[in-house]
Design a protein around this motif. Structure first.
Motif, short mmCIF file in Angstrom:
data_model
loop_
_atom_site.label_atom_id
_atom_site.label_comp_id
_atom_site.label_asym_id
_atom_site.label_seq_id
_atom_site.Cartn_x
_atom_site.Cartn_y
_atom_site.Cartn_z
N ASN A 221 39.01 40.49 32.38
CA ASN A 221 37.83 41.26 32.00
C ASN A 221 38.03 42.73 32.39
N TRP A 222 37.23 43.60 31.75
CA TRP A 222 37.30 45.04 31.98
C TRP A 222 36.46 45.46 33.18
N SER A 223 36.90 46.53 33.82
CA SER A 223 36.05 47.20 34.80
C SER A 223 34.97 47.97 34.04
N PRO A 224 33.84 48.32 34.69
CA PRO A 224 32.74 48.98 33.99
C PRO A 224 33.12 50.31 33.34
N ASP A 225 34.09 51.03 33.93
CA ASP A 225 34.48 52.32 33.35
C ASP A 225 35.63 52.20 32.35
N GLY A 226 36.14 50.99 32.14
CA GLY A 226 37.19 50.78 31.15
C GLY A 226 38.57 51.22 31.58
N SER A 227 38.75 51.59 32.84
CA SER A 227 40.06 52.08 33.28
C SER A 227 40.97 50.95 33.77
N GLN A 228 40.37 49.81 34.15
CA GLN A 228 41.15 48.72 34.74
C GLN A 228 40.80 47.38 34.11
N LEU A 229 41.77 46.48 34.19
CA LEU A 229 41.56 45.09 33.82
C LEU A 229 41.77 44.23 35.06
N VAL A 230 40.90 43.29 35.28
CA VAL A 230 41.13 42.27 36.30
C VAL A 230 41.51 41.00 35.57
N SER B 143 37.43 29.54 36.36
CA SER B 143 36.63 29.79 35.16
C SER B 143 37.44 30.59 34.16
N ASN B 144 36.93 30.67 32.92
CA ASN B 144 37.63 31.47 31.92
C ASN B 144 37.05 32.87 31.82
N THR B 145 36.24 33.26 32.78
CA THR B 145 35.68 34.61 32.80
C THR B 145 35.57 35.10 34.24
N ILE B 146 35.93 36.35 34.45
CA ILE B 146 35.69 37.03 35.72
C ILE B 146 34.75 38.18 35.40
N ASN B 147 33.71 38.36 36.20
CA ASN B 147 32.73 39.40 35.91
C ASN B 147 32.76 40.49 36.97
N TRP B 148 32.94 41.72 36.51
CA TRP B 148 33.00 42.87 37.39
C TRP B 148 31.58 43.38 37.62
N GLY C 85 31.31 48.55 39.91
CA GLY C 85 32.76 48.57 39.93
C GLY C 85 33.40 48.21 41.26
N HIS C 86 32.62 47.77 42.24
CA HIS C 86 33.17 47.52 43.58
C HIS C 86 33.75 46.13 43.76
N ALA C 87 33.25 45.14 42.99
CA ALA C 87 33.64 43.76 43.27
C ALA C 87 33.69 42.96 41.98
N VAL C 88 34.37 41.81 42.04
CA VAL C 88 34.41 40.87 40.92
C VAL C 88 33.89 39.52 41.40
N ALA C 89 33.24 38.80 40.52
CA ALA C 89 32.71 37.47 40.83
C ALA C 89 33.35 36.47 39.89
N PHE C 90 33.56 35.26 40.40
CA PHE C 90 34.18 34.22 39.60
C PHE C 90 33.74 32.86 40.13
N MET C 91 34.03 31.84 39.37
CA MET C 91 33.72 30.47 39.77
C MET C 91 34.98 29.81 40.31
N ALA C 92 34.87 29.20 41.47
CA ALA C 92 36.00 28.53 42.09
C ALA C 92 35.61 27.10 42.41
#
Length: 381
Positions: free
Chosen positions: A95-104, A137-142, A146-153
């Motif tokens: 997934n993209w970071s909110p500013d579009g500069s990075q991918l996680v 999960s098949n999605t990671i949410n930033w 832009g400080h953190a990412v959340a996911f299902m484990a």
């Protein structure tokens, strides 16, 4: 003298012919080089002259055994994909970071556990994050800030929420005490809380999923308990998203009256207070889908009961189909300029990414590989 002179004259003619031949060869090589240079300059000039379009990242899975999944970047105006992931990566989610500069993204490699990475897309620089993170999960949410990412484990067969602080390299994990997760955890618009769909219990008859919220503070301090988790809406939901300004929740669910698409206003700054207004019906549908609002907040797009893309006017509630072919449509997202909808269309054989103009219904196929191209994510501008 004559024979010498004749010999000398003949020798000079041969040298001259050899010199002329070499000169001709040199001119030919130079002409080819200049022609090639001209072609390169022309391609570069034309490429830069083309208008920059919406950029997307998508996952492309090979049909080999075993299959391998990569991340590709594409400008939808040019439709020229560029691979971002390494040769030995097998991408599980991104997934993209909110500013579009990075991918996680999560990448698995042979004989190694899956690992979380952050990539600077412009520089193509990737940074591995601690290897004790195993998202499933098949999605990671930033987070919006832009400080953190959340996911299902998962741990011991139980769903857990993972939060990783990208800036501080800190991982926090929270057990879900109310019921099994139905959807990937997402962020409240102010980044101060998580929202997620979960069942009411872990029983064999857990009921339908509902929307819950938990403050980030207790997750970070590992003090969350049952009282920290709050039911945000009593209605059953199957998919939701936020309006671009973060003031409205758009969801697909079932109320006491009917199933359909609804909107609810956020009436306070702290979502953990449970301050959602009474849902207003927008459109009736029995499809389990995720509605998404256009960048200007005027339209909602979704995959409807007949597996076609429908657009609904929020004010008038008028609905119209913009794509009517029978392939299943998933991962419906808006382009950043709001003129096109990007989506995945697949059948039992293959999958590709498409774009459709919202006004005139003109559809464009963006990917043409023999791979399965899925899960387009629009790059924030």
């Amino acid at each position: 003298m004559v024979s010498y002179s004749g010999y000398w004259y003949a020798s000079s003619t041969a040298d001259a012919q050899q010199t002329n031949s070499n000169n001709w060869l040199l001119r030919l090589v130079l002409m080819l080089l200049f022609t090639l240079l001209g072609l390169v300059i022309t391609v570069l000039v034309i490429g830069h002259a083309l208008p920059q379009g919406v950029q997307i990242a998508y996952e492309s899975t090979t049909l080999t055994t075993p299959p391998q999944r990569h991340i590709y970047l594409m400008d939808v105006m040019r439709a020229l994909p560029a691979r971002l992931s390494a040769n030995n990566d097998n991408i599980l989610s991104m997934n993209w970071s909110p500013d579009g500069s990075q991918l996680v993204f999560v990448a698995a490699r042979s004989n190694a556990p899956a690992r979380l990475y952050v990539m600077d897309v412009n520089q193509r620089l990737r940074t591995p994050l601690p290897d004790n993170i195993l998202p499933i999960s098949n999605t990671i949410n930033w987070s919006p800030d832009g400080h953190a990412v959340a996911f299902m484990a998962s741990s011991n067969g139980r769903s857990r929420i993972g939060i990783f602080d990208v800036e501080d390299d800190k991982l926090q994990v929270m057990d879900i005490s109310n019921g099994g997760l139905y959807s990937v955890p997402d962020w409240a618009p102010n980044s101060e809380a998580l929202v997620y769909l979960a069942y009411q219990s872990f029983s064999s008859n857990p009921g339908r999923p509902m929307l819950w919220t938990v403050p980030i503070g207790c997750v970070e301090t590992q003090t969350c308990n049952k009282s920290s988790i709050r039911l945000l809406s009593p209605f059953n939901m199957y998919g939701y998203s936020w309006s671009p300004d973060g003031t409205t929740l758009i969801f697909n669910g079932v109320t006491p009256t009917e199933a359909g698409i609804y909107t609810a206003k956020l009436t306070c700054a702290d979502i953990t207070e449970g301050c959602l207004s009474t849902p207003e019906p927008l459109w009736s549908t029995s499809a389990h889908t995720r509605p998404v609002m256009s960048p200007d907040g005027k339209l909602v797009a979704l995959r409807d009961d007949h597996n076609v893309i429908t657009v609904i006017d929020v004010e008038s509630r008028d609905a119209r189909q913009v794509v009517t072919q029978s392939d299943i449509k998933d991962d419906v997202v808006w382009g950043t300029d709001g003129t096109e909808i990007i989506y995945e269309a697949h059948n039992r054989v293959t999958a590709d990414v498409f774009a459709v103009n919202v006004e005139n219904g003109t559809e464009r196929r963006l990917t043409h590989s023999t791979n399965e191209d899925r899960r387009p994510k629009v790059r924030p501008s």
